[in-house]
Design a protein around this motif. Structure first.
Motif, PDB file in Angstrom:
ATOM      1  N   THR A 109     -66.520   2.531 104.794  1.00 45.93           N
ATOM      2  CA  THR A 109     -67.391   1.301 105.008  1.00 45.93           C
ATOM      3  C   THR A 109     -68.405   1.863 106.100  1.00 45.93           C
ATOM      4  O   THR A 109     -69.362   1.640 106.117  1.00 45.93           O
ATOM      5  CB  THR A 109     -66.521  -0.301 105.580  1.00 45.93           C
ATOM      6  OG1 THR A 109     -65.661  -0.494 104.496  1.00 45.93           O
ATOM      7  CG2 THR A 109     -67.681  -1.130 105.875  1.00 45.93           C
ATOM      8  N   PRO A 137     -61.960  -6.632 103.048  1.00 42.76           N
ATOM      9  CA  PRO A 137     -63.228  -7.000 102.685  1.00 42.76           C
ATOM     10  C   PRO A 137     -64.408  -6.188 103.634  1.00 42.76           C
ATOM     11  O   PRO A 137     -65.622  -6.355 103.200  1.00 42.76           O
ATOM     12  CB  PRO A 137     -63.233  -8.487 103.317  1.00 42.76           C
ATOM     13  CG  PRO A 137     -61.862  -8.289 104.400  1.00 42.76           C
ATOM     14  CD  PRO A 137     -60.978  -7.345 103.575  1.00 42.76           C
ATOM     15  N   THR A 139     -65.228  -6.370 106.730  1.00 43.59           N
ATOM     16  CA  THR A 139     -65.958  -7.535 107.571  1.00 43.59           C
ATOM     17  C   THR A 139     -66.087  -7.100 109.248  1.00 43.59           C
ATOM     18  O   THR A 139     -66.836  -7.787 109.969  1.00 43.59           O
ATOM     19  CB  THR A 139     -65.493  -8.916 107.394  1.00 43.59           C
ATOM     20  OG1 THR A 139     -63.977  -8.940 107.960  1.00 43.59           O
ATOM     21  CG2 THR A 139     -65.692  -9.616 106.081  1.00 43.59           C
ATOM     22  N   VAL A 145     -70.081 -13.596 109.281  1.00 43.36           N
ATOM     23  CA  VAL A 145     -70.109 -13.545 108.089  1.00 43.36           C
ATOM     24  C   VAL A 145     -70.028 -15.053 107.227  1.00 43.36           C
ATOM     25  O   VAL A 145     -69.111 -15.777 107.610  1.00 43.36           O
ATOM     26  CB  VAL A 145     -69.191 -12.572 107.259  1.00 43.36           C
ATOM     27  CG1 VAL A 145     -69.233 -12.623 105.876  1.00 43.36           C
ATOM     28  CG2 VAL A 145     -69.371 -11.190 107.912  1.00 43.36           C
ATOM     29  N   ASN A 147     -70.745 -15.473 103.744  1.00 43.77           N
ATOM     30  CA  ASN A 147     -70.654 -15.197 102.299  1.00 43.77           C
ATOM     31  C   ASN A 147     -69.788 -13.788 102.304  1.00 43.77           C
ATOM     32  O   ASN A 147     -70.267 -12.982 102.794  1.00 43.77           O
ATOM     33  CB  ASN A 147     -71.875 -15.445 101.524  1.00 43.77           C
ATOM     34  CG  ASN A 147     -72.408 -16.431 101.580  1.00 43.77           C
ATOM     35  OD1 ASN A 147     -71.861 -17.462 101.164  1.00 43.77           O
ATOM     36  ND2 ASN A 147     -73.784 -16.572 101.883  1.00 43.77           N
ATOM     37  N   THR A 148     -68.967 -13.783 101.272  1.00 41.54           N
ATOM     38  CA  THR A 148     -68.283 -12.496 100.805  1.00 41.54           C
ATOM     39  C   THR A 148     -68.414 -12.608  99.219  1.00 41.54           C
ATOM     40  O   THR A 148     -68.894 -13.620  98.582  1.00 41.54           O
ATOM     41  CB  THR A 148     -66.640 -12.589 101.270  1.00 41.54           C
ATOM     42  OG1 THR A 148     -66.110 -13.520 100.418  1.00 41.54           O
ATOM     43  CG2 THR A 148     -66.939 -12.765 102.640  1.00 41.54           C
ATOM     44  N   ASP A 150     -66.285 -13.455  96.994  1.00 38.48           N
ATOM     45  CA  ASP A 150     -65.411 -14.454  96.632  1.00 38.48           C
ATOM     46  C   ASP A 150     -66.439 -15.582  96.150  1.00 38.48           C
ATOM     47  O   ASP A 150     -66.328 -16.385  95.244  1.00 38.48           O
ATOM     48  CB  ASP A 150     -64.609 -15.046  97.567  1.00 38.48           C
ATOM     49  CG  ASP A 150     -63.250 -14.182  97.769  1.00 38.48           C
ATOM     50  OD1 ASP A 150     -62.813 -13.770  97.008  1.00 38.48           O
ATOM     51  OD2 ASP A 150     -62.821 -14.114  99.115  1.00 38.48           O
ATOM     52  N   LEU A 180     -73.050  -7.368 101.440  1.00 36.04           N
ATOM     53  CA  LEU A 180     -72.057  -8.286 100.928  1.00 36.04           C
ATOM     54  C   LEU A 180     -70.640  -8.001 101.060  1.00 36.04           C
ATOM     55  O   LEU A 180     -70.375  -7.053 100.274  1.00 36.04           O
ATOM     56  CB  LEU A 180     -72.588  -8.569  99.337  1.00 36.04           C
ATOM     57  CG  LEU A 180     -71.448  -9.683  98.789  1.00 36.04           C
ATOM     58  CD1 LEU A 180     -71.574 -11.248  99.398  1.00 36.04           C
ATOM     59  CD2 LEU A 180     -71.717  -9.701  97.080  1.00 36.04           C
ATOM     60  N   PRO A 181     -69.936  -8.478 101.929  1.00 39.66           N
ATOM     61  CA  PRO A 181     -68.398  -8.027 101.959  1.00 39.66           C
ATOM     62  C   PRO A 181     -67.399  -8.106 100.691  1.00 39.66           C
ATOM     63  O   PRO A 181     -67.917  -9.080 100.253  1.00 39.66           O
ATOM     64  CB  PRO A 181     -67.897  -8.698 103.458  1.00 39.66           C
ATOM     65  CG  PRO A 181     -69.258  -9.017 104.134  1.00 39.66           C
ATOM     66  CD  PRO A 181     -70.145  -9.187 103.082  1.00 39.66           C
ATOM     67  N   PRO A 183     -64.059  -9.435  98.954  1.00 43.57           N
ATOM     68  CA  PRO A 183     -63.423 -10.699  99.109  1.00 43.57           C
ATOM     69  C   PRO A 183     -62.476 -10.923 100.122  1.00 43.57           C
ATOM     70  O   PRO A 183     -61.808 -10.085 100.572  1.00 43.57           O
ATOM     71  CB  PRO A 183     -62.516 -10.724  97.608  1.00 43.57           C
ATOM     72  CG  PRO A 183     -62.378  -9.269  97.251  1.00 43.57           C
ATOM     73  CD  PRO A 183     -63.561  -8.582  97.753  1.00 43.57           C
ATOM     74  N   ARG A 184     -62.181 -12.254 100.476  1.00 41.42           N
ATOM     75  CA  ARG A 184     -61.300 -12.352 101.784  1.00 41.42           C
ATOM     76  C   ARG A 184     -59.771 -12.324 101.271  1.00 41.42           C
ATOM     77  O   ARG A 184     -58.794 -11.922 102.196  1.00 41.42           O
ATOM     78  CB  ARG A 184     -61.648 -13.938 102.211  1.00 41.42           C
ATOM     79  CG  ARG A 184     -62.899 -14.228 102.910  1.00 41.42           C
ATOM     80  CD  ARG A 184     -63.340 -15.481 103.304  1.00 41.42           C
ATOM     81  NE  ARG A 184     -64.571 -15.709 103.713  1.00 41.42           N
ATOM     82  CZ  ARG A 184     -65.435 -16.237 103.160  1.00 41.42           C
ATOM     83  NH1 ARG A 184     -65.230 -16.591 101.822  1.00 41.42           N
ATOM     84  NH2 ARG A 184     -66.581 -16.385 103.784  1.00 41.42           N
TER      85      ARG A 184
END
Length: 335
Positions: A109, A137, A139, A145, A147-148, A150, A180-181, A183-184
């Protein structure tokens, strides 16, 4: 099977007797309703010059493995048109950079964001980063953040995502860089389908001049595998440890080979290196191409933990910045 309109020559096979011998079309569509999976091998003999696509109602892990083992593609019928659009349009040539780590916590990342930042700064490109490590994710670099992955999942499932909607869902990290990270909830990692990830990347390629995918280190999800398949340049991130070398060899034998990815086409980034000057020798043992080596900065993650602009601290390290510039230069020359 409905007739498919395309500027490319397509052969549609709907029964055991409808495939002419020695077909050399660019793409051959085979309907599972006419030819069962067990009969496929006989039918595709002599079709080595064609791209074989097996069109099914449902994709299972067994079907996917069978197709990969025999160099075929497998696609759901309801996703066929988007698949053909993806592989036979001009945006297919647009660059997609994939970063994956041999082991967890190797900094994919950090490197993906740093490369995007430097590319946007030096070339003026608009760069989109997709967090497709579904177990983390990513993040920590993105504050507030909203939006992810998900949050765009429903749009992927319903095929209602657009380049504009995707860009609006991503966080502006710096001038020219959107993120765009992942999913949580990592429990949903196995629920994403290959066609959903292909659809996501396809939209990203229309929204940005360059797309970067952060794959992570666990290559057992559709997100990771589809990212590697669609990437135009693949970077593996590793330490100079024997366990990393052994892990990569295992990945290349059991995963990359089934995706028709040759190790000689993979670019090596050494991160957290104890001996950065050994990168070239290390690359030879892995049969990959060395690009850049980043030394270990063991105290940096602690210093950057409460910093809003973490990349600023990384770029303040001369050797880190030089390595990122090497990666960017390698891409620029390739492009």
């Amino acid at each position: 099977m409905e007739q498919v309109q395309s500027k490319y020559k397509i052969e549609i096979i709907e029964s055991m007797h409808s495939m002419p011998p020695g077909t050399v079309n660019e793409i051959v569509l085979i309907d599972e309703k006419g030819i069962e999976l067990q009969d496929l091998l006989t039918q595709i003999e002599g079709q080595s010059d064609s791209s074989i696509v097996y069109v099914v109602d449902d994709v299972s892990n067994a079907k996917q493995a069978f197709a990969s083992a025999h160099g075929m593609h497998i696609v759901r019928a309801n996703a066929l048109m988007s698949y053909l659009e993806e592989i036979h349009t001009d945006i297919h040539k647009q660059p997609v950079l994939a970063f994956w780590g041999v082991l967890p916590q190797l900094g994919t990342t950090t490197i993906a964001l740093a490369v995007a930042n430097q590319l946007a700064l030096s070339t003026g490109m608009n760069v989109g980063i997709l967090g497709l490590n579904l177990y983390n994710p990513g993040t920590s670099f993105a504050h507030d953040v909203t939006n992810t992955l998900d949050d765009v999942r429903p749009l992927l499932s319903l095929k209602q995502l657009t380049p504009t909607k995707l860009r609006e869902s991503m966080q502006l990290m710096s001038q020219g860089v959107w993120y765009l990270p992942g999913p949580r909830n990592p429990l949903n990692a196995m629920e994403y389908q290959p066609e959903e990830i292909a659809y996501l990347i396809s939209n990203a390629k229309q929204a940005f001049e360059l797309v970067i995918v952060d794959v992570g280190s666990i290559l057992n999800t559709a997100a990771a595998l589809q990212s590697l398949v669609m990437a135009t340049l693949r970077y593996v991130v590793t330490k100079d440890l024997l366990e990393c070398q052994e892990r990569f060899i295992s990945q290349s034998q059991y995963i990359l080979k089934s995706l028709s990815i040759n190790t000689e086409e993979i670019l090596l980034i050494g991160n957290q290196m104890r001996q950065p000057n050994h990168l070239r020798d290390y690359a030879k043992t892995m049969n990959v191409l060395p690009v850049a080596a980043i030394p270990s900065f063991p105290e940096l993650p602690y210093y950057s933990e409460n910093e809003e602009d973490k990349l600023r601290l990384y770029f303040a390290q001369k050797k880190f910045k030089q390595a990122i510039e090497q990666i960017v230069n390698a891409f620029s020359n390739e492009k």
